[in-house]
Write a protein that holds these residues in place. Sequence first.
Motif, PDB file in Angstrom:
ATOM      1  N   ILE A  29       0.841  -1.133   0.149  1.00  0.00           N
ATOM      2  CA  ILE A  29      -0.113  -0.138  -0.161  1.00  0.00           C
ATOM      3  C   ILE A  29       0.982   1.291   0.094  1.00  0.00           C
ATOM      4  O   ILE A  29       0.274   2.629  -0.033  1.00  0.00           O
ATOM      5  CB  ILE A  29      -0.788  -0.010   1.185  1.00  0.00           C
ATOM      6  CG1 ILE A  29      -0.259   0.103   2.567  1.00  0.00           C
ATOM      7  CG2 ILE A  29      -2.158  -1.051   1.107  1.00  0.00           C
ATOM      8  CD1 ILE A  29      -1.104   0.194   3.637  1.00  0.00           C
ATOM      9  N   ILE A  32      -0.446   3.437  -3.149  1.00  0.00           N
ATOM     10  CA  ILE A  32      -1.556   3.522  -3.586  1.00  0.00           C
ATOM     11  C   ILE A  32      -2.664   3.794  -2.582  1.00  0.00           C
ATOM     12  O   ILE A  32      -2.015   3.496  -1.256  1.00  0.00           O
ATOM     13  CB  ILE A  32      -2.209   2.298  -4.509  1.00  0.00           C
ATOM     14  CG1 ILE A  32      -2.418   0.955  -3.573  1.00  0.00           C
ATOM     15  CG2 ILE A  32      -1.459   2.172  -5.762  1.00  0.00           C
ATOM     16  CD1 ILE A  32      -2.980  -0.402  -4.183  1.00  0.00           C
ATOM     17  N   ASP A  33      -3.809   4.055  -2.729  1.00  0.00           N
ATOM     18  CA  ASP A  33      -4.910   4.301  -1.749  1.00  0.00           C
ATOM     19  C   ASP A  33      -5.221   3.035  -0.909  1.00  0.00           C
ATOM     20  O   ASP A  33      -5.161   2.009  -1.616  1.00  0.00           O
ATOM     21  CB  ASP A  33      -5.960   4.852  -2.368  1.00  0.00           C
ATOM     22  CG  ASP A  33      -7.097   4.946  -1.515  1.00  0.00           C
ATOM     23  OD1 ASP A  33      -7.123   6.131  -0.585  1.00  0.00           O
ATOM     24  OD2 ASP A  33      -8.232   4.305  -1.559  1.00  0.00           O
ATOM     25  N   SER A  34      -5.300   2.988   0.297  1.00  0.00           N
ATOM     26  CA  SER A  34      -5.580   1.882   1.125  1.00  0.00           C
ATOM     27  C   SER A  34      -7.166   1.146   0.553  1.00  0.00           C
ATOM     28  O   SER A  34      -7.030  -0.179   0.606  1.00  0.00           O
ATOM     29  CB  SER A  34      -5.715   2.218   2.634  1.00  0.00           C
ATOM     30  OG  SER A  34      -6.944   2.988   2.729  1.00  0.00           O
ATOM     31  N   ASP A  35      -7.941   2.023   0.158  1.00  0.00           N
ATOM     32  CA  ASP A  35      -9.202   1.237  -0.345  1.00  0.00           C
ATOM     33  C   ASP A  35      -8.940   0.463  -1.806  1.00  0.00           C
ATOM     34  O   ASP A  35      -9.557  -0.567  -1.761  1.00  0.00           O
ATOM     35  CB  ASP A  35     -10.270   2.385  -0.309  1.00  0.00           C
ATOM     36  CG  ASP A  35     -10.736   2.836   0.878  1.00  0.00           C
ATOM     37  OD1 ASP A  35     -10.472   2.169   1.854  1.00  0.00           O
ATOM     38  OD2 ASP A  35     -11.163   4.086   0.891  1.00  0.00           O
ATOM     39  N   ARG A  89      -6.472   0.851   6.205  1.00  0.00           N
ATOM     40  CA  ARG A  89      -6.352   2.375   6.436  1.00  0.00           C
ATOM     41  C   ARG A  89      -5.427   2.490   7.478  1.00  0.00           C
ATOM     42  O   ARG A  89      -4.307   3.386   7.547  1.00  0.00           O
ATOM     43  CB  ARG A  89      -7.765   2.818   6.690  1.00  0.00           C
ATOM     44  CG  ARG A  89      -7.666   4.373   7.045  1.00  0.00           C
ATOM     45  CD  ARG A  89      -7.545   5.307   5.862  1.00  0.00           C
ATOM     46  NE  ARG A  89      -8.400   4.817   4.518  1.00  0.00           N
ATOM     47  CZ  ARG A  89      -9.626   5.419   4.367  1.00  0.00           C
ATOM     48  NH1 ARG A  89     -10.300   6.093   5.145  1.00  0.00           N
ATOM     49  NH2 ARG A  89     -10.301   4.821   3.362  1.00  0.00           N
ATOM     50  N   LYS A  92      -1.860   1.817   6.392  1.00  0.00           N
ATOM     51  CA  LYS A  92      -1.430   2.944   5.697  1.00  0.00           C
ATOM     52  C   LYS A  92      -0.674   4.173   6.615  1.00  0.00           C
ATOM     53  O   LYS A  92       0.108   4.576   6.449  1.00  0.00           O
ATOM     54  CB  LYS A  92      -2.460   3.618   4.742  1.00  0.00           C
ATOM     55  CG  LYS A  92      -2.112   4.500   3.700  1.00  0.00           C
ATOM     56  CD  LYS A  92      -1.451   4.159   2.414  1.00  0.00           C
ATOM     57  CE  LYS A  92      -1.112   5.208   1.513  1.00  0.00           C
ATOM     58  NZ  LYS A  92      -0.187   4.859   0.491  1.00  0.00           N
TER      59      LYS A  92
END
Length: 143
Positions: A29, A32-35, A89, A92
């Motif tokens: 991660i 990139i975005d955690s979602d 999240r 991250k």
Amino acid sequence: MSLSASWQFWALLAAVFAALTAIFAKIGISDIDSDLATFIRTCVIMLVLGAMLTAMGKWRNPQTIPVKTWLFLGLSGLATGASWLAYFRALKLGDAARVAPLDKLSIVLVAIFGVLFLGEHLSSMNWLGVALIASGAILLAIF
């Protein structure tokens, strides 16, 4: 009974894979975005499980699965998704070595929920273990 047939073997194997999940996810991660990372992970899981079910001939007609099973597996899936989103999240934003232990407070909650909702019984020694897990998770996460 062989070791591979025991629940302890599979639980320990799950712990090993959960540890690897945290390490691999923390690395994965970083850019990139955690979602989005959670979505990619979910796709990989679906592909692997679909291949396993096909290879082992374990597919079943969905109409033969009881409504109660669909309901509770659906709720479990929603809870899993929410857990993964929150976990990724947290990874991250924080250190894997501190996030994972706090996540393991789920062990404490499972013990409490198991007693309250499933009628399970834990001995005083079991409760001591639950308290030690809670204490350890909090110590690792906070200090």
